[in-house]
Scaffold this motif. Structure first.
Motif, PDB file in Angstrom:
ATOM      1  N   SER A 115       0.823  -1.199   0.000  1.00  0.00           N
ATOM      2  CA  SER A 115       0.000   0.000   0.000  1.00  0.00           C
ATOM      3  C   SER A 115       0.865   1.260   0.000  1.00  0.00           C
ATOM      4  O   SER A 115       0.619   2.196  -0.767  1.00  0.00           O
ATOM      5  CB  SER A 115      -0.912  -0.012   1.217  1.00  0.00           C
ATOM      6  OG  SER A 115      -1.627   1.185   1.330  1.00  0.00           O
ATOM      7  N   ARG A 116       1.894   1.292   0.828  1.00  0.00           N
ATOM      8  CA  ARG A 116       2.794   2.455   0.884  1.00  0.00           C
ATOM      9  C   ARG A 116       3.509   2.664  -0.445  1.00  0.00           C
ATOM     10  O   ARG A 116       3.630   3.788  -0.930  1.00  0.00           O
ATOM     11  CB  ARG A 116       3.820   2.295   2.001  1.00  0.00           C
ATOM     12  CG  ARG A 116       3.271   2.594   3.381  1.00  0.00           C
ATOM     13  CD  ARG A 116       4.390   2.687   4.414  1.00  0.00           C
ATOM     14  NE  ARG A 116       5.078   1.414   4.589  1.00  0.00           N
ATOM     15  CZ  ARG A 116       4.710   0.455   5.417  1.00  0.00           C
ATOM     16  NH1 ARG A 116       3.646   0.609   6.159  1.00  0.00           N
ATOM     17  NH2 ARG A 116       5.407  -0.659   5.515  1.00  0.00           N
ATOM     18  N   GLU A 117       3.971   1.580  -1.042  1.00  0.00           N
ATOM     19  CA  GLU A 117       4.708   1.703  -2.302  1.00  0.00           C
ATOM     20  C   GLU A 117       3.816   2.124  -3.460  1.00  0.00           C
ATOM     21  O   GLU A 117       4.279   2.778  -4.385  1.00  0.00           O
ATOM     22  CB  GLU A 117       5.439   0.401  -2.620  1.00  0.00           C
ATOM     23  CG  GLU A 117       6.628   0.190  -1.708  1.00  0.00           C
ATOM     24  CD  GLU A 117       7.597  -0.856  -2.190  1.00  0.00           C
ATOM     25  OE1 GLU A 117       7.634  -1.146  -3.414  1.00  0.00           O
ATOM     26  OE2 GLU A 117       8.327  -1.388  -1.349  1.00  0.00           O
ATOM     27  N   MET A 118       2.543   1.773  -3.401  1.00  0.00           N
ATOM     28  CA  MET A 118       1.619   2.175  -4.471  1.00  0.00           C
ATOM     29  C   MET A 118       1.254   3.652  -4.353  1.00  0.00           C
ATOM     30  O   MET A 118       0.919   4.293  -5.332  1.00  0.00           O
ATOM     31  CB  MET A 118       0.340   1.334  -4.438  1.00  0.00           C
ATOM     32  CG  MET A 118       0.531  -0.121  -4.815  1.00  0.00           C
ATOM     33  SD  MET A 118       1.121  -0.331  -6.506  1.00  0.00           S
ATOM     34  CE  MET A 118       2.815  -0.849  -6.203  1.00  0.00           C
ATOM     35  N   GLY A 119       1.341   4.178  -3.151  1.00  0.00           N
ATOM     36  CA  GLY A 119       1.049   5.598  -2.941  1.00  0.00           C
ATOM     37  C   GLY A 119      -0.298   5.809  -2.280  1.00  0.00           C
ATOM     38  O   GLY A 119      -1.221   5.009  -2.431  1.00  0.00           O
ATOM     39  N   ALA A 120      -0.390   6.911  -1.597  1.00  0.00           N
ATOM     40  CA  ALA A 120      -1.575   7.201  -0.789  1.00  0.00           C
ATOM     41  C   ALA A 120      -2.824   7.451  -1.630  1.00  0.00           C
ATOM     42  O   ALA A 120      -3.934   7.181  -1.189  1.00  0.00           O
ATOM     43  CB  ALA A 120      -1.307   8.411   0.100  1.00  0.00           C
ATOM     44  N   ASN A 121      -2.657   7.953  -2.840  1.00  0.00           N
ATOM     45  CA  ASN A 121      -3.814   8.380  -3.620  1.00  0.00           C
ATOM     46  C   ASN A 121      -4.222   7.413  -4.723  1.00  0.00           C
ATOM     47  O   ASN A 121      -5.121   7.727  -5.496  1.00  0.00           O
ATOM     48  CB  ASN A 121      -3.536   9.756  -4.241  1.00  0.00           C
ATOM     49  CG  ASN A 121      -3.345  10.809  -3.171  1.00  0.00           C
ATOM     50  OD1 ASN A 121      -4.031  10.817  -2.171  1.00  0.00           O
ATOM     51  ND2 ASN A 121      -2.386  11.689  -3.381  1.00  0.00           N
ATOM     52  N   ILE A 122      -3.595   6.256  -4.798  1.00  0.00           N
ATOM     53  CA  ILE A 122      -3.928   5.329  -5.875  1.00  0.00           C
ATOM     54  C   ILE A 122      -5.254   4.623  -5.591  1.00  0.00           C
ATOM     55  O   ILE A 122      -5.546   4.267  -4.450  1.00  0.00           O
ATOM     56  CB  ILE A 122      -2.807   4.302  -6.133  1.00  0.00           C
ATOM     57  CG1 ILE A 122      -3.048   3.579  -7.458  1.00  0.00           C
ATOM     58  CG2 ILE A 122      -2.684   3.330  -4.988  1.00  0.00           C
ATOM     59  CD1 ILE A 122      -1.849   2.828  -7.984  1.00  0.00           C
ATOM     60  N   ASN A 123      -6.029   4.467  -6.629  1.00  0.00           N
ATOM     61  CA  ASN A 123      -7.289   3.737  -6.537  1.00  0.00           C
ATOM     62  C   ASN A 123      -6.995   2.269  -6.830  1.00  0.00           C
ATOM     63  O   ASN A 123      -6.204   1.960  -7.723  1.00  0.00           O
ATOM     64  CB  ASN A 123      -8.278   4.293  -7.563  1.00  0.00           C
ATOM     65  CG  ASN A 123      -9.656   3.713  -7.415  1.00  0.00           C
ATOM     66  OD1 ASN A 123      -9.848   2.492  -7.418  1.00  0.00           O
ATOM     67  ND2 ASN A 123     -10.637   4.587  -7.300  1.00  0.00           N
ATOM     68  N   ILE A 124      -7.638   1.379  -6.122  1.00  0.00           N
ATOM     69  CA  ILE A 124      -7.397  -0.057  -6.314  1.00  0.00           C
ATOM     70  C   ILE A 124      -7.652  -0.463  -7.765  1.00  0.00           C
ATOM     71  O   ILE A 124      -7.008  -1.364  -8.285  1.00  0.00           O
ATOM     72  CB  ILE A 124      -8.238  -0.904  -5.323  1.00  0.00           C
ATOM     73  CG1 ILE A 124      -7.812  -2.360  -5.344  1.00  0.00           C
ATOM     74  CG2 ILE A 124      -9.716  -0.779  -5.632  1.00  0.00           C
ATOM     75  CD1 ILE A 124      -6.457  -2.625  -4.804  1.00  0.00           C
ATOM     76  N   LYS A 125      -8.562   0.229  -8.438  1.00  0.00           N
ATOM     77  CA  LYS A 125      -8.859  -0.074  -9.838  1.00  0.00           C
ATOM     78  C   LYS A 125      -7.675   0.235 -10.753  1.00  0.00           C
ATOM     79  O   LYS A 125      -7.606  -0.275 -11.862  1.00  0.00           O
ATOM     80  CB  LYS A 125     -10.081   0.708 -10.306  1.00  0.00           C
ATOM     81  CG  LYS A 125     -11.356   0.274  -9.623  1.00  0.00           C
ATOM     82  CD  LYS A 125     -12.513   1.123 -10.086  1.00  0.00           C
ATOM     83  CE  LYS A 125     -13.774   0.748  -9.315  1.00  0.00           C
ATOM     84  NZ  LYS A 125     -14.906   1.585  -9.724  1.00  0.00           N
ATOM     85  N   ASP A 126      -6.760   1.076 -10.297  1.00  0.00           N
ATOM     86  CA  ASP A 126      -5.610   1.466 -11.101  1.00  0.00           C
ATOM     87  C   ASP A 126      -4.387   0.578 -10.885  1.00  0.00           C
ATOM     88  O   ASP A 126      -3.366   0.758 -11.545  1.00  0.00           O
ATOM     89  CB  ASP A 126      -5.236   2.928 -10.814  1.00  0.00           C
ATOM     90  CG  ASP A 126      -6.360   3.884 -11.195  1.00  0.00           C
ATOM     91  OD1 ASP A 126      -7.075   3.593 -12.178  1.00  0.00           O
ATOM     92  OD2 ASP A 126      -6.527   4.907 -10.499  1.00  0.00           O
ATOM     93  N   VAL A 127      -4.480  -0.354  -9.949  1.00  0.00           N
ATOM     94  CA  VAL A 127      -3.364  -1.271  -9.679  1.00  0.00           C
ATOM     95  C   VAL A 127      -3.370  -2.368 -10.738  1.00  0.00           C
ATOM     96  O   VAL A 127      -4.366  -3.063 -10.922  1.00  0.00           O
ATOM     97  CB  VAL A 127      -3.471  -1.878  -8.266  1.00  0.00           C
ATOM     98  CG1 VAL A 127      -2.359  -2.888  -8.037  1.00  0.00           C
ATOM     99  CG2 VAL A 127      -3.420  -0.785  -7.211  1.00  0.00           C
TER     100      VAL A 127
END
Length: 56
Positions: free
Chosen positions: A31-43
């Motif tokens: 979660s930290r590496e993906m960033g605070a503002n990323i939406n799960i749909k964008d992973v």
């Protein structure tokens, strides 16, 4: 995404299926590496693989 991870961990705990310390750490680190503002749909699958295997 961090809220989603925390909710998932709490959900598993509420079912009596508590996550291992290692899994909690892994999920929170992801979660930290993906960033605070990323939406799960964008992973993407590629993003997950890079996290798990490492950058090439």
């Amino acid at each position: 995404m961090q809220d989603l991870v925390n909710s998932y961990i709490e959900y598993r705990d509420s079912l009596g299926e508590s996550c291992s310390i290692q899994l909690k750490y892994l999920l929170k680190q992801f979660s930290r590496e993906m960033g605070a503002n990323i939406n799960i749909k964008d992973v993407t699958t590629e993003m997950v693989l890079v996290f798990l295997v490492g950058k090439k």
